[in-house]
Scaffold this active site. Structure first.
Site, PDB file in Angstrom:
ATOM      1  CD  GLU A 168      -2.452  -1.962   0.564  1.00 24.03           C
ATOM      2  OE1 GLU A 168      -1.653  -2.844   0.152  1.00 24.03           O
ATOM      3  OE2 GLU A 168      -3.615  -1.912   0.218  1.00 24.03           O
ATOM      4  CE1 TYR A 170       0.519   3.722   5.365  1.00 26.06           C
ATOM      5  CE2 TYR A 170      -0.301   1.573   4.700  1.00 26.06           C
ATOM      6  CZ  TYR A 170      -0.533   2.858   5.147  1.00 26.06           C
ATOM      7  OH  TYR A 170      -1.818   3.294   5.386  1.00 26.06           O
ATOM      8  NE  ARG A 218      -2.587  -6.580   2.415  1.00 22.44           N
ATOM      9  CZ  ARG A 218      -3.422  -5.627   2.797  1.00 22.44           C
ATOM     10  NH1 ARG A 218      -3.334  -5.129   4.018  1.00 22.44           N
ATOM     11  NH2 ARG A 218      -4.348  -5.193   1.976  1.00 22.44           N
ATOM     12  CG  HIS A 256      -2.864   4.445   1.179  1.00 18.38           C
ATOM     13  ND1 HIS A 256      -3.999   3.678   1.072  1.00 18.38           N
ATOM     14  CD2 HIS A 256      -2.245   4.030   2.308  1.00 18.38           C
ATOM     15  CE1 HIS A 256      -4.068   2.850   2.089  1.00 18.38           C
ATOM     16  NE2 HIS A 256      -3.012   3.034   2.857  1.00 18.38           N
ATOM     17  NE  ARG A 292     -16.337  -4.106  -4.194  1.00 23.96           N
ATOM     18  CZ  ARG A 292     -17.451  -4.785  -3.947  1.00 23.96           C
ATOM     19  NH1 ARG A 292     -17.628  -5.432  -2.797  1.00 23.96           N
ATOM     20  NH2 ARG A 292     -18.426  -4.814  -4.844  1.00 23.96           N
ATOM     21  CD  GLN A 343     -22.018   6.419   2.633  1.00 23.99           C
ATOM     22  OE1 GLN A 343     -22.456   5.749   1.722  1.00 23.99           O
ATOM     23  NE2 GLN A 343     -22.796   7.173   3.369  1.00 23.99           N
ATOM     24  CD  GLU A 658     -24.330  18.370   5.419  1.00 25.69           C
ATOM     25  OE1 GLU A 658     -23.774  17.852   6.400  1.00 25.69           O
ATOM     26  OE2 GLU A 658     -23.840  19.303   4.760  1.00 25.69           O
TER      27      GLU A 658
HETATM   28  P1  FAD Z   1     -36.351   6.443   2.693  1.00 25.25           P
HETATM   29  O1  FAD Z   1     -35.318   5.541   2.180  1.00 25.25           O
HETATM   30  O2  FAD Z   1     -36.774   7.569   1.847  1.00 25.25           O
HETATM   31  O3  FAD Z   1     -37.613   5.546   3.056  1.00 25.25           O
HETATM   32  C1  FAD Z   1     -38.859   6.072   3.451  1.00 25.25           C
HETATM   33  C2  FAD Z   1     -39.960   5.071   3.145  1.00 25.25           C
HETATM   34  O4  FAD Z   1     -41.163   5.465   3.754  1.00 25.25           O
HETATM   35  C3  FAD Z   1     -40.254   4.945   1.668  1.00 25.25           C
HETATM   36  O5  FAD Z   1     -40.114   3.595   1.263  1.00 25.25           O
HETATM   37  C4  FAD Z   1     -41.696   5.437   1.541  1.00 25.25           C
HETATM   38  O6  FAD Z   1     -42.418   4.742   0.534  1.00 25.25           O
HETATM   39  C5  FAD Z   1     -42.241   5.137   2.917  1.00 25.25           C
HETATM   40  N1  FAD Z   1     -43.411   5.936   3.316  1.00 25.25           N
HETATM   41  C6  FAD Z   1     -43.539   7.293   3.307  1.00 25.25           C
HETATM   42  N2  FAD Z   1     -44.755   7.647   3.787  1.00 25.25           N
HETATM   43  C7  FAD Z   1     -45.395   6.502   4.107  1.00 25.25           C
HETATM   44  C8  FAD Z   1     -46.686   6.218   4.660  1.00 25.25           C
HETATM   45  N3  FAD Z   1     -47.540   7.164   5.007  1.00 25.25           N
HETATM   46  N4  FAD Z   1     -47.033   4.918   4.838  1.00 25.25           N
HETATM   47  C9  FAD Z   1     -46.171   3.918   4.522  1.00 25.25           C
HETATM   48  N5  FAD Z   1     -44.952   4.153   3.996  1.00 25.25           N
HETATM   49  C10 FAD Z   1     -44.564   5.427   3.804  1.00 25.25           C
HETATM   50  N6  FAD Z   1     -27.017   7.118   1.116  1.00 25.25           N
HETATM   51  C11 FAD Z   1     -25.826   6.720   1.509  1.00 25.25           C
HETATM   52  O7  FAD Z   1     -25.558   6.695   2.699  1.00 25.25           O
HETATM   53  N7  FAD Z   1     -24.889   6.331   0.610  1.00 25.25           N
HETATM   54  C12 FAD Z   1     -25.124   6.318  -0.698  1.00 25.25           C
HETATM   55  O8  FAD Z   1     -24.249   5.967  -1.483  1.00 25.25           O
HETATM   56  C13 FAD Z   1     -26.398   6.720  -1.147  1.00 25.25           C
HETATM   57  N8  FAD Z   1     -26.681   6.716  -2.455  1.00 25.25           N
HETATM   58  C14 FAD Z   1     -27.920   7.104  -2.848  1.00 25.25           C
HETATM   59  C15 FAD Z   1     -28.221   7.098  -4.205  1.00 25.25           C
HETATM   60  C16 FAD Z   1     -29.479   7.451  -4.647  1.00 25.25           C
HETATM   61  C17 FAD Z   1     -29.775   7.438  -6.105  1.00 25.25           C
HETATM   62  C18 FAD Z   1     -30.472   7.829  -3.699  1.00 25.25           C
HETATM   63  C19 FAD Z   1     -31.859   8.206  -4.167  1.00 25.25           C
HETATM   64  C20 FAD Z   1     -30.183   7.852  -2.358  1.00 25.25           C
HETATM   65  C21 FAD Z   1     -28.905   7.508  -1.925  1.00 25.25           C
HETATM   66  N9  FAD Z   1     -28.556   7.551  -0.591  1.00 25.25           N
HETATM   67  C22 FAD Z   1     -27.334   7.123  -0.189  1.00 25.25           C
HETATM   68  C23 FAD Z   1     -29.455   8.117   0.425  1.00 25.25           C
HETATM   69  C24 FAD Z   1     -30.160   7.028   1.239  1.00 25.25           C
HETATM   70  O9  FAD Z   1     -30.802   6.125   0.397  1.00 25.25           O
HETATM   71  C25 FAD Z   1     -31.114   7.710   2.194  1.00 25.25           C
HETATM   72  O10 FAD Z   1     -30.395   8.524   3.069  1.00 25.25           O
HETATM   73  C26 FAD Z   1     -31.920   6.704   2.986  1.00 25.25           C
HETATM   74  O11 FAD Z   1     -32.662   5.877   2.140  1.00 25.25           O
HETATM   75  C27 FAD Z   1     -32.856   7.401   3.961  1.00 25.25           C
HETATM   76  O12 FAD Z   1     -33.564   6.435   4.652  1.00 25.25           O
HETATM   77  P2  FAD Z   1     -34.988   6.674   5.258  1.00 25.25           P
HETATM   78  O13 FAD Z   1     -35.400   5.367   5.816  1.00 25.25           O
HETATM   79  O14 FAD Z   1     -34.948   7.834   6.167  1.00 25.25           O
HETATM   80  O15 FAD Z   1     -35.923   7.092   4.082  1.00 25.25           O
HETATM   81  P1  NAP Z   2     -27.528  17.363  -1.591  1.00 29.47           P
HETATM   82  O1  NAP Z   2     -26.271  16.648  -1.402  1.00 29.47           O
HETATM   83  O2  NAP Z   2     -28.031  18.273  -0.556  1.00 29.47           O
HETATM   84  O3  NAP Z   2     -27.392  18.154  -2.966  1.00 29.47           O
HETATM   85  C1  NAP Z   2     -28.400  18.957  -3.457  1.00 29.47           C
HETATM   86  C2  NAP Z   2     -27.890  19.737  -4.654  1.00 29.47           C
HETATM   87  O4  NAP Z   2     -28.933  20.548  -5.146  1.00 29.47           O
HETATM   88  C3  NAP Z   2     -26.737  20.640  -4.354  1.00 29.47           C
HETATM   89  O5  NAP Z   2     -25.844  20.572  -5.454  1.00 29.47           O
HETATM   90  C4  NAP Z   2     -27.366  22.032  -4.255  1.00 29.47           C
HETATM   91  O6  NAP Z   2     -26.330  22.870  -4.695  1.00 29.47           O
HETATM   92  C5  NAP Z   2     -28.571  21.932  -5.173  1.00 29.47           C
HETATM   93  N1  NAP Z   2     -29.754  22.671  -4.712  1.00 29.47           N
HETATM   94  C6  NAP Z   2     -30.258  22.760  -3.478  1.00 29.47           C
HETATM   95  N2  NAP Z   2     -31.382  23.512  -3.461  1.00 29.47           N
HETATM   96  C7  NAP Z   2     -31.604  23.893  -4.736  1.00 29.47           C
HETATM   97  C8  NAP Z   2     -32.603  24.674  -5.360  1.00 29.47           C
HETATM   98  N3  NAP Z   2     -33.608  25.208  -4.671  1.00 29.47           N
HETATM   99  N4  NAP Z   2     -32.524  24.876  -6.689  1.00 29.47           N
HETATM  100  C9  NAP Z   2     -31.505  24.359  -7.404  1.00 29.47           C
HETATM  101  N5  NAP Z   2     -30.522  23.605  -6.854  1.00 29.47           N
HETATM  102  C10 NAP Z   2     -30.579  23.379  -5.534  1.00 29.47           C
HETATM  103  O7  NAP Z   2     -28.719  16.343  -1.855  1.00 29.47           O
HETATM  104  P2  NAP Z   2     -28.841  15.060  -2.796  1.00 29.47           P
HETATM  105  O8  NAP Z   2     -27.851  15.089  -3.898  1.00 29.47           O
HETATM  106  O9  NAP Z   2     -30.289  14.988  -3.148  1.00 29.47           O
HETATM  107  O10 NAP Z   2     -28.486  13.884  -1.853  1.00 29.47           O
HETATM  108  C11 NAP Z   2     -29.351  13.588  -0.771  1.00 29.47           C
HETATM  109  C12 NAP Z   2     -28.598  12.868   0.297  1.00 29.47           C
HETATM  110  O11 NAP Z   2     -28.293  11.555  -0.157  1.00 29.47           O
HETATM  111  C13 NAP Z   2     -27.293  13.574   0.583  1.00 29.47           C
HETATM  112  O12 NAP Z   2     -27.339  14.183   1.849  1.00 29.47           O
HETATM  113  C14 NAP Z   2     -26.262  12.522   0.492  1.00 29.47           C
HETATM  114  O13 NAP Z   2     -25.531  12.375   1.696  1.00 29.47           O
HETATM  115  C15 NAP Z   2     -27.001  11.227   0.218  1.00 29.47           C
HETATM  116  N6  NAP Z   2     -26.259  10.553  -0.857  1.00 29.47           N
HETATM  117  C16 NAP Z   2     -25.031  10.111  -0.581  1.00 29.47           C
HETATM  118  C17 NAP Z   2     -24.293   9.520  -1.564  1.00 29.47           C
HETATM  119  C18 NAP Z   2     -22.917   9.008  -1.261  1.00 29.47           C
HETATM  120  O14 NAP Z   2     -22.227   8.603  -2.143  1.00 29.47           O
HETATM  121  N7  NAP Z   2     -22.466   9.005  -0.031  1.00 29.47           N
HETATM  122  C19 NAP Z   2     -24.807   9.392  -2.829  1.00 29.47           C
HETATM  123  C20 NAP Z   2     -26.082   9.868  -3.095  1.00 29.47           C
HETATM  124  C21 NAP Z   2     -26.786  10.456  -2.092  1.00 29.47           C
HETATM  125  P3  NAP Z   2     -26.452  24.421  -4.948  1.00 29.47           P
HETATM  126  O15 NAP Z   2     -27.279  24.934  -3.808  1.00 29.47           O
HETATM  127  O16 NAP Z   2     -25.059  24.911  -4.981  1.00 29.47           O
HETATM  128  O17 NAP Z   2     -27.118  24.559  -6.264  1.00 29.47           O
HETATM  129 FE1  SF4 Z   3     -18.546  -1.972   4.447  1.00 30.82          FE
HETATM  130 FE2  SF4 Z   3     -19.690  -0.911   6.551  1.00 30.82          FE
HETATM  131 FE3  SF4 Z   3     -17.394   0.112   5.675  1.00 30.82          FE
HETATM  132 FE4  SF4 Z   3     -19.643   0.470   4.274  1.00 30.82          FE
HETATM  133  S1  SF4 Z   3     -19.181   1.246   6.293  1.00 30.82           S
HETATM  134  S2  SF4 Z   3     -17.625  -0.195   3.499  1.00 30.82           S
HETATM  135  S3  SF4 Z   3     -20.712  -1.449   4.644  1.00 30.82           S
HETATM  136  S4  SF4 Z   3     -17.709  -1.933   6.502  1.00 30.82           S
END
Ligand code: FAD
Ligand code: NAP
Ligand code: SF4
Length: 675
Positions: A168, A170, A218, A256, A292, A343, A658
């Site tokens: 890595e 080091y 390693r 790294h 992986r 994460q 966030e």
């Molecule tokens: P949600 O996942 O939004 O779940 C809420 C659920 O509640 C939904 O299934 C909805 O249908 C249900 N619900 C709402 N109202 C009702 C009701 N009245 N009755 C019954 N059911 C209801 N996070 C990461 O940490 N790492 C990532 O790499 C990452 N990548 C992402 C990529 C994408 C494309 C997206 C969209 C999200 C990603 N996220 C990632 C974000 C992550 O998925 C969310 O932070 C997480 O799913 C939030 O969990 P939650 O349970 O709060 O809400």
């Molecule tokens: P986000 O990270 O808060 O990004 C939102 C984006 O929209 C920003 O670029 C913001 O930048 C813009 N924005 C905000 N308000 C706006 C407005 N009114 N009009 C136009 N642009 C606006 O949210 P997200 O991308 O939806 O992700 C949601 C959450 O999922 C995040 O908090 C993230 O942690 C999680 N997630 C994580 C990963 C991961 O790899 N760890 C991957 C996907 C999602 P400007 O305000 O500069 O325009």
């Molecule tokens: Fe794997 Fe957990 Fe690290 Fe994500 S946070 S890479 S699921 S060990």
């Protein structure tokens, strides 16, 4: 199913002086607990659970053999007899649980984040602001003695062996590689002289500790850096290390400072098993494959094909301490799979926080977060089956509560069902699968396809109501936001809308980046195809040549994509500490154009009108996808409160800003632990 499902994984490994019960090595991982004496009881509890879970051999996080080898100021070190005591807590815990544990000796060399660093030559690493001092010949001798002393103390502390970290990038690697070793004395100049440092360390440790002590080395088998060591020399190193007295050779992949991802989720499973296999015919000691490998069928396939003799898994055992037990008894479906997100583990290590795991918040918190059985079962409603609700329902039901889980859509998973569609995030399905199994195991009543109302919850007779209803995508207010060209990321990812060939994305957060990756990649993702992935990142499939690198050949993008944000500064700056650069590089390779400081003027039939640095422009796009963040969905709160109920809010329903799955799962698990 019985243990015979994975016969190779569960066949013992005879090392001559001891026999390991299976082929699982828990790879070295920095948790942060090893850095402070007062955290050693927590470290012991963490390793004890993994030993009880049946891991064949554990390797600790890296421990420096002296002060100059520190990873950062006051990081883990073992160089004095009075430092042994705390390690005995760890070794006793592991031995009491029937396990074995080796101490990893890691001298950071020029990767040390402090001003005392030393290296083969005074060459600064591109990822470190501190320039190392080039070691004198006397200094080289002192480092070797420090390694030997550390191994001796490790034996006294009760460890079953040591792992010498030779990869890595080091210190040892810095001596081995012509890229960083510019010496012309007895420790550099020719391949033989460059490898002398590593060989002397292994030879003298063996001489010091005797024959019945495990000595893992390693070895950097693919450096993945320009001017990196070529294959013939790596074979030469392996042979010399074997002759010097190593028991096992573990695989190291990449430095790294390499610009190739090696453990991120977009790296295909077992992508680097081929390099371990390539070394097999050249040595006779056991070889460990790594990187992986997260599920038993993958591990079994590698062993059955004779590619390696053991499998190293680090993060998968953070995610699930019972991984080995579950695999042995054929309960693969119950494994909480590491999704390689980095994460809560690697990102935490780089942020100076104690490591944990996104899918298992108990990791490194074994002494404080416990899911004990309840004496007073409650009737609990959990609304929403996203990560927060799934974690809460599983933990609460596992503790003996009667849980009903309501989910509006027909399947569990929430936003993870969108995340898993992103190329390179296929692993996210494993978390949905894991929780699905937990719900069944703990008899959670699942009401899918039911958008529950406040009235129904009020009359349901629940002792606790948990709202895990997640989020709604934020709407934007500029002119033309309702134009047919405009849609939400949800519509794109769930397949309701198919965009045109030119697409502008409003918002460059995590989801904007992910949607961009989705749009430039229509075909199945290279992250499920090792050879395509290697071509994409410029890794030679035959692992030949300097650093095993070649010119990257990314596939042509499916669409032309613009990724826009209003704020100034680098798009993606808030992405994961250890993975952000991968997303930025992947989009660059697909010619995605990023623009910061954008003002959105409006959408019309011609496309998206924007202003950047006082200049108006038209982006003549076919589609505009809104990825502008999210707002909490709390539709049920007022109704419940009006009826005198006090619902618990978790995940996105609590705070959408966030939000990530790490917070959602942690919050859901901790709430359920307290019911
Ligand atoms: P949600 O996942 O939004 O779940 C809420 C659920 O509640 C939904 O299934 C909805 O249908 C249900 N619900 C709402 N109202 C009702 C009701 N009245 N009755 C019954 N059911 C209801 N996070 C990461 O940490 N790492 C990532 O790499 C990452 N990548 C992402 C990529 C994408 C494309 C997206 C969209 C999200 C990603 N996220 C990632 C974000 C992550 O998925 C969310 O932070 C997480 O799913 C939030 O969990 P939650 O349970 O709060 O809400
Ligand atoms: P986000 O990270 O808060 O990004 C939102 C984006 O929209 C920003 O670029 C913001 O930048 C813009 N924005 C905000 N308000 C706006 C407005 N009114 N009009 C136009 N642009 C606006 O949210 P997200 O991308 O939806 O992700 C949601 C959450 O999922 C995040 O908090 C993230 O942690 C999680 N997630 C994580 C990963 C991961 O790899 N760890 C991957 C996907 C999602 P400007 O305000 O500069 O325009
Ligand atoms: Fe794997 Fe957990 Fe690290 Fe994500 S946070 S890479 S699921 S060990």
């Amino acid at each position: 199913m019985t243990a015979t499902t994975y016969p190779h994984l569960f066949s013992p490994l005879d090392l001559g002086f001891c026999t390991l019960p299976n082929r699982v090595l828990m790879g070295s991982m920095h948790t942060g607990l090893e850095d402070r004496s007062r955290d050693f009881p927590k470290l012991a509890a963490y390793f004890r659970e993994r030993a009880e879970g049946g891991v064949g051999l554990i390797v600790t996080g890296g421990v420096s053999p002296n002060l100059v080898g520190w990873l950062k100021p006051f990081a883990a070190k073992l160089s004095w007899p009075w430092e042994i005591h705390k390690h005995r807590i760890v070794t006793k815990a592991v031995h009491d649980a029937g396990g074995r544990i080796c101490l990893q000796i890691l001298h950071a060399g020029r990767y040390g984040y402090h001003p005392l660093t030393v290296s083969a030559s005074a060459l600064q690493a591109p990822i470190n602001p501190f320039k190392p001092r080039g070691l004198s010949a006397w200094g080289v001798e002192r480092q070797i003695k420090a390694y030997v002393n550390c191994a001796r103390l490790a034996r006294e502390a009760g460890y079953d062996g040591v792992e010498v970290m030779g990869s890595e990038g080091y210190l040892i690697n810095q001596f081995l590689s012509a890229r960083t070793n510019k010496r012309s004395d007895a420790w550099g100049g020719t391949p033989e002289k460059r490898m002398r440092f590593a060989v002397e360390i292994v030879r003298r440790i063996r001489e010091q500790v005797g024959k019945d002590f495990i000595l893992i080395y390693r070895l950097s088998m693919a450096e993945l850096v320009p001017e990196g060591t070529a294959w013939d020399e790596i074979v030469q190193q392996a042979k010399a290390i074997e002759a010097a007295g190593a028991t096992i050779i573990n695989t190291g992949i990449g430095w790294h400072e390499a610009r190739v991802p090696t453990i991120a989720t977009s790296v295909p499973r077992a992508a680097f098993a081929g390099v371990t296999a390539k070394l097999k015919p050249h040595v006779s000691l056991p070889l460990v494959a790594t990187n992986r490998i997260n599920m038993p069928e993958v591990a079994e396939r590698i062993l059955a094909a004779g590619q390696a003799d053991m499998i190293s898994m680090a993060r998968p055992l953070l995610a699930d301490p019972l991984w080995v037990k579950k695999a042995r008894s054929g309960r693969t479906n119950e494994i909480n799979t590491c999704i390689a997100c980095n994460q809560a583990c690697l990102d935490h290590a780089f942020e100076n926080k104690i490591a944990s795991c996104l899918v298992n918040p108990r990791a490194c918190a074994e002494t404080e977060l416990n899911y004990t059985k309840t004496n007073a079962p409650k009737k609990i409603a959990v609304v929403g089956a996203g990560p927060a609700g799934l974690a809460c329902a599983s933990v609460a039901a596992g503790r003996g509560h009667r849980v009903t889980l309501f989910e509006a859509s027909a399947e569990i998973g929430g936003q993870f069902n969108l995340a898993k569609k992103i190329p390179g995030k296929e692993e996210f399905q494993e978390t949905v699968r894991y929780f699905g199994t937990q719900l069944v195991l703990h008899a959670v009543e699942q009401r899918l396809g039911q958008r529950i109302t406040a009235a129904e919850l009020i009359t349901g007779g629940f002792d606790e109501i948990v709202l895990a209803t997640g989020i709604v995508p934020r709407k934007v207010g500029f002119p033309g936001a309702d134009h047919p060209k405009v849609c939400s990321y949800v519509d794109v990812l769930n397949g309701t809308v198919r965009t045109g060939n030119k697409v502008a994305l409003i918002g460059a957060g995590g989801i904007g980046f992910d949607v961009a990756e989705f749009l430039v990649q229509d075909a199945p993702s290279p992250s499920v195809d090792i050879s395509r992935w290697m071509a994409e990142w410029g890794v030679r499939a035959d692992f030949e040549g300097p650093g095993a690198l070649t010119k990257p050949a990314p596939e042509a993008p499916e669409r032309q994509v613009w990724l826009l944000q209003r704020s100034t500064g680098k798009p993606g700056a808030k992405l994961g500490k250890t993975t952000g650069w991968i997303h930025r590089a992947a989009l660059k390779a697909k010619q995605v154009q990023t623009l910061s400081g954008v003002e959105y003027l409006g959408v019309d039939d011609a496309g998206l009108r924007i202003r950047v640095q006082d200049k108006e422009q038209l982006l003549a796009v076919d589609s505009i996808v809104i990825c502008a963040g999210q707002e909490p969905l709390r539709a049920l709160v007022d109704g419940l409160k009006a009826a005198g109920k006090s619902p618990h809010l978790i995940g996105g329903a609590d705070v959408a800003t966030e939000l990530d799955a790490k917070r959602a799962i942690d919050q859901g698990s901790r709430l359920a632990a307290g019911f």
